[in-house]
Scaffold this active site. Structure first.
Site, mmCIF file in Angstrom:
data_model
loop_
_atom_site.group_PDB
_atom_site.id
_atom_site.type_symbol
_atom_site.label_atom_id
_atom_site.label_comp_id
_atom_site.label_asym_id
_atom_site.label_seq_id
_atom_site.Cartn_x
_atom_site.Cartn_y
_atom_site.Cartn_z
ATOM 1 N N ARG A 170 11.658 -1.160 1.678
ATOM 2 C CA ARG A 170 12.057 -0.122 0.901
ATOM 3 C C ARG A 170 11.167 0.946 0.590
ATOM 4 O O ARG A 170 11.337 1.981 0.720
ATOM 5 C CB ARG A 170 12.138 -0.850 -0.612
ATOM 6 N N THR A 171 9.876 0.492 0.446
ATOM 7 C CA THR A 171 8.928 1.473 0.162
ATOM 8 C C THR A 171 8.538 2.490 1.158
ATOM 9 O O THR A 171 8.727 3.859 1.242
ATOM 10 C CB THR A 171 7.549 1.127 -0.354
ATOM 11 N N ARG A 199 -0.135 1.659 1.607
ATOM 12 C CA ARG A 199 -0.141 0.451 1.169
ATOM 13 C C ARG A 199 -1.245 -0.202 1.665
ATOM 14 O O ARG A 199 -1.421 -0.340 3.017
ATOM 15 C CB ARG A 199 1.221 -0.155 1.379
ATOM 16 N N HIS A 225 1.841 -0.741 -8.477
ATOM 17 C CA HIS A 225 2.970 -0.173 -7.414
ATOM 18 C C HIS A 225 3.666 1.025 -8.135
ATOM 19 O O HIS A 225 4.709 0.865 -8.520
ATOM 20 C CB HIS A 225 3.712 -1.284 -6.877
ATOM 21 N N LYS A 282 -9.887 -1.733 16.557
ATOM 22 C CA LYS A 282 -10.944 -1.599 17.390
ATOM 23 C C LYS A 282 -12.434 -1.567 16.477
ATOM 24 O O LYS A 282 -13.639 -1.619 17.113
ATOM 25 C CB LYS A 282 -11.130 -0.083 18.234
HETATM 26 N N1 CP Z 1 9.927 -3.269 -3.719
HETATM 27 C C1 CP Z 1 8.934 -2.911 -2.605
HETATM 28 O O1 CP Z 1 7.896 -2.591 -2.685
HETATM 29 O O2 CP Z 1 9.838 -3.690 -1.462
HETATM 30 P P1 CP Z 1 9.039 -3.569 0.079
HETATM 31 O O3 CP Z 1 7.924 -4.479 0.048
HETATM 32 O O4 CP Z 1 9.802 -3.858 1.004
HETATM 33 O O5 CP Z 1 8.526 -2.020 0.195
#
Ligand code: CP
Length: 325
Positions: free
Chosen positions: A67-68, A118, A147, A97
């Site tokens: 999703r993100t 992320r 998040h 590397k």
């Molecule tokens: N909600 C969320 O962060 O989903 P993903 O880990 O799929 O990005």
């Protein structure tokens, strides 16, 4: 960088890093939500806007994501911008590397106007922001810490439904210890008056003492509960979460606590109110029965998903200075 030095939004998003919900105030959220509504209209027309034409955003994901990653990529493309997409840099970039985190951020910053990152380490987005000289950094999840863009879409989804973000009663279930979406959501709800959140989790997955004490100092009432029978019948939203298997060092410990609380039609019948909406940041791995999906108040595969793209469109347009602020 200490929390106190996080750049506050104060109505001006241009060039700001987005690292934590602690940067937000109510007026800034309202500004974002107003633009998000407009972005939804752009997306529904299936006619890309040119708002981000000429802009490139790097998506640097050290952890898996559907999703993100997908909604940021789609949001940029909806607005006519382009992406540099680095998935699994540990294997598919020069990190493999031995290139350092610092050099990696510096390199990708040179190619783009913003970096969405992320990473499994708490504080990694903050570290990236400290390294980057001009590209804003957006935290797409830093370990079990925060998040923020997930919380923005969650807050928007609740706001869209109830036309307010104060005087709400919520139930958050699952993994409070490792779940980062919960921590950002609580920070966001604590900006508003008179919100109460019931926290339902296995003992071992409660908020850490430090987080609980920190949140209790804010304008939010947190009530830890132990059983589904303690769920109040007048909640506005239930926010179920996945037990974060990837944070466990011992899989047996994970097996002991996973899916202790499962959202089912029976539980809805017994404990939900007539207005309660059912949310989940996803992915789900058994903690919501698929039988709940057809409930019209189950928003996790409906508005909650779509709002993720709309809010990220709005956020990028503001951060990249494409909207007068
Ligand atoms: N909600 C969320 O962060 O989903 P993903 O880990 O799929 O990005």
């Amino acid at each position: 960088m200490a929390l106190a030095s996080l750049p506050k939004i104060k109505g001006n998003f241009k060039g700001k890093d987005i690292l934590s919900l602690d940067q937000f105030d109510i007026a800034s959220l309202q500004k974002l939500f107003k633009l998000t509504k407009q972005m939804a209209e752009i997306a529904k027309k299936s006619k890309p806007s040119k708002l981000l034409a000429g802009n490139i955003v790097t998506l640097l994901f050290y952890e898996p994501s559907s999703r993100t990653f997908g909604s940021f990529a789609a949001a940029i493309k909806q607005l006519g911008g382009q992406t540099v997409e680095i998935l699994d840099p540990q294997h598919f970039s020069s990190v493999y590397k031995g290139e350092t985190f610092e050099d990696t951020i510096r390199v990708f910053e040179a190619y783009c106007d913003a970096i969405v990152i992320r990473h499994p380490q708490v504080g990694s987005a903050q570290a990236a922001a400290d390294i980057a000289s001009f590209a804003p950094i957006i935290n797409a999840g830093d370990g079990p810490h925060e998040h923020p863009t997930q919380a923005l879409l969650d807050l928007y989804t609740i706001y869209e439904r109830f036309k307010k973000l104060d005087h709400l009663i919520g139930v958050v279930a699952g993994d409070m210890l490792y779940g980062r979406t919960v921590k950002s959501l609580i920070r966001g709800l604590a900006l508003y008056k008179a919100n109460t959140v019931y926290l339902l989790s296995p003992d071992k997955l409660r908020l850490s003492k430090e987080d609980f004490a920190n949140f209790q100092k804010r304008h939010i009432k947190l009530i830890q509960i132990e059983s589904e029978q303690d769920i109040p019948k007048n909640a506005h939203f239930w926010y179920w979460t996945r037990v974060q298997k990837e944070r466990f060092t011992n899989l047996k410990d994970y097996e002991k606590v996973k899916n202790k609380f499962v959202l089912t039609p029976k539980l809805i019948k017994e404990r939900a109110g007539a207005q309660t909406i059912f949310m989940h940041p996803l992915p789900r791995v058994g903690e919501i029965s698929p039988k709940v999906d057809s409930n019209p108040r189950a928003v996790y595969l409906r508005s909650q998903i779509r709002n993720g793209m709309y809010i990220r469109m709005a956020l990028l347009a503001l951060i990249l200075g494409k909207i007068r602020q």
